[in-house]
Scaffold this motif. Sequence first.
Motif, PDB file in Angstrom:
ATOM      1  N   LEU A   1       3.071   5.423  -4.505  1.00  0.00           N
ATOM      2  CA  LEU A   1       3.042   6.660  -3.375  1.00  0.00           C
ATOM      3  C   LEU A   1       4.090   7.451  -3.999  1.00  0.00           C
ATOM      4  O   LEU A   1       4.075   8.763  -3.573  1.00  0.00           O
ATOM      5  CB  LEU A   1       3.344   5.881  -1.952  1.00  0.00           C
ATOM      6  CG  LEU A   1       2.170   5.169  -1.411  1.00  0.00           C
ATOM      7  CD1 LEU A   1       1.995   3.804  -1.769  1.00  0.00           C
ATOM      8  CD2 LEU A   1       2.211   5.303   0.089  1.00  0.00           C
TER       9      LEU A   1
ATOM     10  N   LEU B   1       1.281  10.163   3.934  1.00  0.00           N
ATOM     11  CA  LEU B   1       0.544   8.941   3.303  1.00  0.00           C
ATOM     12  C   LEU B   1       0.923   7.780   4.072  1.00  0.00           C
ATOM     13  O   LEU B   1       1.646   7.777   5.162  1.00  0.00           O
ATOM     14  CB  LEU B   1       1.408   8.665   1.833  1.00  0.00           C
ATOM     15  CG  LEU B   1       1.385   9.888   0.942  1.00  0.00           C
ATOM     16  CD1 LEU B   1       2.140   9.436  -0.367  1.00  0.00           C
ATOM     17  CD2 LEU B   1      -0.028  10.107   0.400  1.00  0.00           C
TER      18      LEU B   1
ATOM     19  N   LEU C   1      10.182   6.523   1.376  1.00  0.00           N
ATOM     20  CA  LEU C   1       9.039   7.038   1.649  1.00  0.00           C
ATOM     21  C   LEU C   1       8.851   7.117   3.383  1.00  0.00           C
ATOM     22  O   LEU C   1       8.333   8.019   3.772  1.00  0.00           O
ATOM     23  CB  LEU C   1       7.978   5.785   1.203  1.00  0.00           C
ATOM     24  CG  LEU C   1       7.569   5.652  -0.276  1.00  0.00           C
ATOM     25  CD1 LEU C   1       6.929   4.290  -0.503  1.00  0.00           C
ATOM     26  CD2 LEU C   1       6.854   6.874  -0.707  1.00  0.00           C
TER      27      LEU C   1
ATOM     28  N   THR D   1       5.608   9.111   5.420  1.00  0.00           N
ATOM     29  CA  THR D   1       4.627   8.153   4.831  1.00  0.00           C
ATOM     30  C   THR D   1       5.125   6.916   6.081  1.00  0.00           C
ATOM     31  O   THR D   1       6.239   6.723   6.466  1.00  0.00           O
ATOM     32  CB  THR D   1       5.290   7.312   3.855  1.00  0.00           C
ATOM     33  OG1 THR D   1       4.990   8.314   2.480  1.00  0.00           O
ATOM     34  CG2 THR D   1       4.479   6.158   3.149  1.00  0.00           C
TER      35      THR D   1
END
Length: 171
Positions: free
Chosen positions: A66, A85, A120, A125
């Motif tokens: 990712l 994501l 992230l 995300t």
Amino acid sequence: MKYLMFASALLLSPLSSASEPVITGFGNFYNVPEHVSINDSTKFKIAFDVDKAAKEGEQNNAMNSLARFINMHVAHGVKPENIQLALVVHGSASVDVLDNSEYKKRFKTDNKNQNLIKQLLTNNTVVYVCGQSATHYKVAPEQLIDGVQMSLSAMTAHAQLQQQGYTLNPF
């Protein structure tokens, strides 16, 4: 022999970008000089599935994908806000989203995934852990890295993400 060593070093070295990576310390990628063009209006909404744990005390390379996706695309002109994501964690990988203190209690070493997961989470995300797998591996919601969410199951998370327009990364 010198040529072989140089060629090997060249193949293994990541792209040196003029801009700093979005996710630091993770997500190295290679430069591909000739590729289908990606413009700054490109939008991604992708779910990644991770079911295998890293070796104790090591980084989960599937989760690192990712970071690579984000860094690679931003370096090639995609706006960070255009990348959404989702990480769906299940199976033995459920322990890789344990908060460092909990991870250390179990494995006597630091969780090398915590910094990655935190970065992230601050970069569009969402991270879900399968409640079925978490229960099997004795991972309670309060033991998770802050921001990681417990889903009823990985199947549920993927179904809901698909309804929200996420596509599934095929590998």
